[in-house]
Design a protein around this motif. Structure first.
Motif: not given
Length: 276
Positions: A205, A261, A72
């Motif tokens: 993220a 993410s 991520r």
């Protein structure tokens, strides 16, 4: 001879300037691409030794946890610097319960030691802060910067050798500088810069920015300070926690819902061949 060497040194220093993601001017005589090549060699050597000593963790739970978190972060790193999509993003999970460390070389080759996770009982958010910090060193070309400083040192030694005819000093100093360029810790400035970029990466993220504070509080309790701040190239854990705490509100505004993410498919290094 002396004026020529000194003029070359000054010219290289003036010409070799770059700017980091935070806007800091940095010396950049050695190109980032050259730093990636040298880092790949160092990574292959290090992972080869770890593989021989059976220190590369392959436990599925470790692999999934580290690959998801780091993947991520890499997704966001590539968004910030699209050219890094061509890097060979990888992580070696090192079975070493006594070491509290993680690192990322130029080109996205990383490692995290089991000790920092188990001894500090890290949450996923705290692991994201660590790996985000390490990835930030690579994004900011800190390896190339250290190598560039070594080049300047070498040039200074060469100039001194030309003046004093002390060739032995030049050869010894040059070899030492080249070795230390990849092995010495980053400067305090580079560490603070990686903290700033890293907390941003982790938040984008989907990880809590306040985990940066809890992480460094844990490091301080574990004795991670290594002595008073002015005696170290690294900011003390306590001061890092305070500085990062001030950034938390601004960071959260970047991703208020902390939406996770997508996981970029990084390589988890389980044997020496994967590090070549």
């Amino acid at each position: 001879m002396k004026p020529l060497i000194l003029a070359s040194l000054i010219g290289a220093t003036v010409a070799g300037c770059a700017t980091t993601p935070t806007g800091r001017s940095q010396l950049m005589i050695v190109s980032p691409d050259s730093a990636i090549v040298e880092s790949q060699k160092a990574y292959a050597s290090t992972v080869g030794e770890l593989d021989q000593n059976n220190q590369l963790l392959t436990d599925p739970s470790w692999v999934k946890r580290i690959s998801d978190i780091t993947g991520r972060l890499v997704t966001e790193a590539i968004k910030l610097q699209p050219e890094t999509k061509n890097w060979e993003w990888s992580v070696a999970i090192i079975d070493d319960p006594n070491t509290l460390n993680a690192w990322c070389m130029a080109g996205g080759r990383m490692a995290i030691y089991s000790g920092i996770v188990t001894q500090l009982n890290l949450t996923d958010d705290e692991i994201a802060q660590i790996m985000g910090h390490e990835i930030s060193h690579a994004l900011a070309n800190h390896t190339a910067e250290r190598m560039s400083r070594a080049v300047v040192l070498n040039a200074g030694l060469l100039a001194a050798g030309a003046v004093t005819d002390n060739n032995g000093m030049v050869l010894t100093g040059t070899a030492m500088a080249a070795k230390l360029a990849l092995e010495l810790p980053n400067s305090r400035t580079a560490e603070s810069e990686a903290d700033e970029i890293g907390i941003k990466l982790a938040t984008l993220a989907g990880y809590k920015p306040d985990a940066a504070v809890s992480l460094w509080n844990k490091m301080q309790k574990a004795g991670g300070g290594g002595g008073p701040e002015f005696l170290s190239t690294h900011p003390s854990p306590g001061n890092r926690a305070k500085t990062l705490g001030k950034l938390g509100g601004d960071m959260l505004a970047l991703n208020p819902q902390l939406k996770k993410s997508a996981v970029y498919p990084i390589t988890i290094v389980t044997d020496a061949a994967q590090a070549q």
